[in-house]
Design a protein around this motif. Sequence first.
Motif, PDB file in Angstrom:
ATOM      1  N   GLN A   1       0.805  -1.210   0.000  1.00 16.68           N
ATOM      2  CA  GLN A   1       0.000   0.000   0.000  1.00 16.68           C
ATOM      3  C   GLN A   1       0.845   1.269   0.000  1.00 16.68           C
ATOM      4  N   ASN A   2       2.147   1.178   0.240  1.00 16.34           N
ATOM      5  CA  ASN A   2       3.003   2.364   0.262  1.00 16.34           C
ATOM      6  C   ASN A   2       3.407   2.758  -1.147  1.00 16.34           C
ATOM      7  N   PRO A   3       3.335   4.032  -1.501  1.00 19.29           N
ATOM      8  CA  PRO A   3       3.759   4.458  -2.842  1.00 19.29           C
ATOM      9  C   PRO A   3       5.257   4.305  -3.008  1.00 19.29           C
ATOM     10  N   ASP A   4       5.686   4.051  -4.208  1.00 21.40           N
ATOM     11  CA  ASP A   4       7.110   3.905  -4.504  1.00 21.40           C
ATOM     12  C   ASP A   4       7.689   5.288  -4.747  1.00 21.40           C
ATOM     13  N   LEU A   5       8.348   5.850  -3.731  1.00 22.82           N
ATOM     14  CA  LEU A   5       8.871   7.206  -3.834  1.00 22.82           C
ATOM     15  C   LEU A   5       9.958   7.310  -4.896  1.00 22.82           C
ATOM     16  N   ALA A   6      10.776   6.257  -5.046  1.00 22.96           N
ATOM     17  CA  ALA A   6      11.837   6.285  -6.051  1.00 22.96           C
ATOM     18  C   ALA A   6      11.249   6.409  -7.452  1.00 22.96           C
ATOM     19  N   ALA A   7      10.172   5.649  -7.721  1.00 24.96           N
ATOM     20  CA  ALA A   7       9.539   5.715  -9.038  1.00 24.96           C
ATOM     21  C   ALA A   7       8.885   7.073  -9.256  1.00 24.96           C
ATOM     22  N   LEU A   8       8.310   7.639  -8.197  1.00 20.70           N
ATOM     23  CA  LEU A   8       7.662   8.934  -8.319  1.00 20.70           C
ATOM     24  C   LEU A   8       8.667  10.026  -8.686  1.00 20.70           C
ATOM     25  N   LYS A   9       9.826  10.015  -8.056  1.00 21.84           N
ATOM     26  CA  LYS A   9      10.815  11.050  -8.363  1.00 21.84           C
ATOM     27  C   LYS A   9      11.379  10.866  -9.772  1.00 21.84           C
ATOM     28  N   SER A  10      11.457   9.615 -10.253  1.00 13.53           N
ATOM     29  CA  SER A  10      11.939   9.369 -11.609  1.00 13.53           C
ATOM     30  C   SER A  10      10.972   9.925 -12.641  1.00 13.53           C
ATOM     31  N   ARG A  11       9.672   9.818 -12.357  1.00 16.10           N
ATOM     32  CA  ARG A  11       8.672  10.286 -13.312  1.00 16.10           C
ATOM     33  C   ARG A  11       8.596  11.811 -13.375  1.00 16.10           C
ATOM     34  N   GLN A  12       9.282  12.495 -12.480  1.00 17.42           N
ATOM     35  CA  GLN A  12       9.311  13.954 -12.503  1.00 17.42           C
ATOM     36  C   GLN A  12      10.449  14.490 -13.368  1.00 17.42           C
ATOM     37  N   LEU A  13      11.217  13.605 -13.974  1.00 19.49           N
ATOM     38  CA  LEU A  13      12.326  14.049 -14.820  1.00 19.49           C
ATOM     39  C   LEU A  13      11.806  14.810 -16.038  1.00 19.49           C
ATOM     40  N   SER A  14      12.548  15.836 -16.447  1.00 16.92           N
ATOM     41  CA  SER A  14      12.134  16.686 -17.573  1.00 16.92           C
ATOM     42  C   SER A  14      12.620  16.085 -18.894  1.00 16.92           C
ATOM     43  N   VAL A  15      12.046  14.934 -19.258  1.00  8.97           N
ATOM     44  CA  VAL A  15      12.499  14.228 -20.456  1.00  8.97           C
ATOM     45  C   VAL A  15      12.280  15.067 -21.716  1.00  8.97           C
ATOM     46  N   THR A  16      11.187  15.819 -21.765  1.00 13.40           N
ATOM     47  CA  THR A  16      10.929  16.661 -22.935  1.00 13.40           C
ATOM     48  C   THR A  16      12.043  17.684 -23.125  1.00 13.40           C
ATOM     49  N   ASP A  17      12.475  18.297 -22.035  1.00 14.49           N
ATOM     50  CA  ASP A  17      13.582  19.261 -22.119  1.00 14.49           C
ATOM     51  C   ASP A  17      14.867  18.570 -22.552  1.00 14.49           C
ATOM     52  N   TYR A  18      15.108  17.366 -22.035  1.00 10.53           N
ATOM     53  CA  TYR A  18      16.303  16.611 -22.430  1.00 10.53           C
ATOM     54  C   TYR A  18      16.292  16.369 -23.939  1.00 10.53           C
ATOM     55  N   LYS A  19      15.133  15.984 -24.465  1.00 10.32           N
ATOM     56  CA  LYS A  19      15.023  15.669 -25.892  1.00 10.32           C
ATOM     57  C   LYS A  19      15.265  16.905 -26.750  1.00 10.32           C
ATOM     58  N   GLN A  20      14.801  18.052 -26.292  1.00  9.68           N
ATOM     59  CA  GLN A  20      15.028  19.275 -27.053  1.00  9.68           C
ATOM     60  C   GLN A  20      16.517  19.614 -27.108  1.00  9.68           C
ATOM     61  N   THR A  21      17.202  19.420 -25.990  1.00  9.83           N
ATOM     62  CA  THR A  21      18.636  19.700 -25.942  1.00  9.83           C
ATOM     63  C   THR A  21      19.409  18.768 -26.871  1.00  9.83           C
ATOM     64  N   VAL A  22      19.120  17.483 -26.768  1.00 12.28           N
ATOM     65  CA  VAL A  22      19.811  16.503 -27.599  1.00 12.28           C
ATOM     66  C   VAL A  22      19.412  16.668 -29.060  1.00 12.28           C
ATOM     67  N   GLY A  23      18.155  17.018 -29.311  1.00 12.43           N
ATOM     68  CA  GLY A  23      17.663  17.148 -30.673  1.00 12.43           C
ATOM     69  C   GLY A  23      18.393  18.212 -31.475  1.00 12.43           C
ATOM     70  N   GLN A  24      18.829  19.278 -30.824  1.00 12.44           N
ATOM     71  CA  GLN A  24      19.562  20.327 -31.529  1.00 12.44           C
ATOM     72  C   GLN A  24      20.882  19.798 -32.073  1.00 12.44           C
ATOM     73  N   ASP A  25      21.594  19.025 -31.263  1.00 16.73           N
ATOM     74  CA  ASP A  25      22.858  18.453 -31.724  1.00 16.73           C
ATOM     75  C   ASP A  25      22.628  17.369 -32.773  1.00 16.73           C
ATOM     76  N   LEU A  26      21.579  16.581 -32.597  1.00 21.79           N
ATOM     77  CA  LEU A  26      21.260  15.556 -33.590  1.00 21.79           C
ATOM     78  C   LEU A  26      21.003  16.183 -34.959  1.00 21.79           C
ATOM     79  N   ALA A  27      20.223  17.243 -34.973  1.00 25.77           N
ATOM     80  CA  ALA A  27      19.898  17.908 -36.235  1.00 25.77           C
ATOM     81  C   ALA A  27      21.151  18.481 -36.892  1.00 25.77           C
TER      82      ALA A  27
END
Length: 220
Positions: free
Chosen positions: A56-82
């Motif tokens: 019944q306890n929430p998984d705090l480790a998983a919750l903090k992982s889901r707060q990662l700014s993946v969209t921002d990461y992709k934009q940063t990497v996407g500029q170099d990829l292009a």
Amino acid sequence: MSLLTSLIKASTQFQSALEKRPAAAADQPAGKAGDAVAVDQPSSPTDDRFTRTAPQNPDLAALKSRQLSVTDYKQTVGQDLAFVRETLRHKLAEYGMHPATAINVTKGDNGNVQVEGKVPEAKRGQIEQDLNNNKGFQDAFSRLSVNEPTLHFVDNALKLNRAYGVNNSLLDTLVSDNQQFNGLQDLVHRYDTVRKTVSSEQLEAAGVRKNYAFNFNTRA
């Protein structure tokens, strides 16, 4: 050794999820997946399979992982990829080769860019020399060589978590409790440390490439 243990354990859990979870989901009637989880798995779908905490306890480790700014990461990497893609496309055109020519770009032990593919040796050498003399390309490729593998790992781990409720203990280890220290470069530094401290055989067993290669017009 804790990071290495997490890396191998995460690989085992990932393979198990990919092999078993889709098959199980296919056997359930449409619209009943949520009911099945409620009956067969009373624990939260985000419970960490590697821990022994109460369901019944929430998984705090998983919750903090889901707060990662993946969209921002992709934009940063996407500029170099292009930029890298466009530079290679122009080089092929400059030397009169078909724009769909498949080439691989890597970095040698001396730090210089190396080009491989179905390219005449003389032209391959010229392209290689041009790329090594292009500081903008060198910088972008250097960033990609560490940023893209990290982004690929993080993105896949989160997709598996959302799709099958399977957490990646290595990702949980890399993520800081303080979101201010979870920028792309923070994760890159921690992830790169793992890749540098374990052997090539162990990385391959966990599905992680030790050496980066950029594939242009090829399937990675």
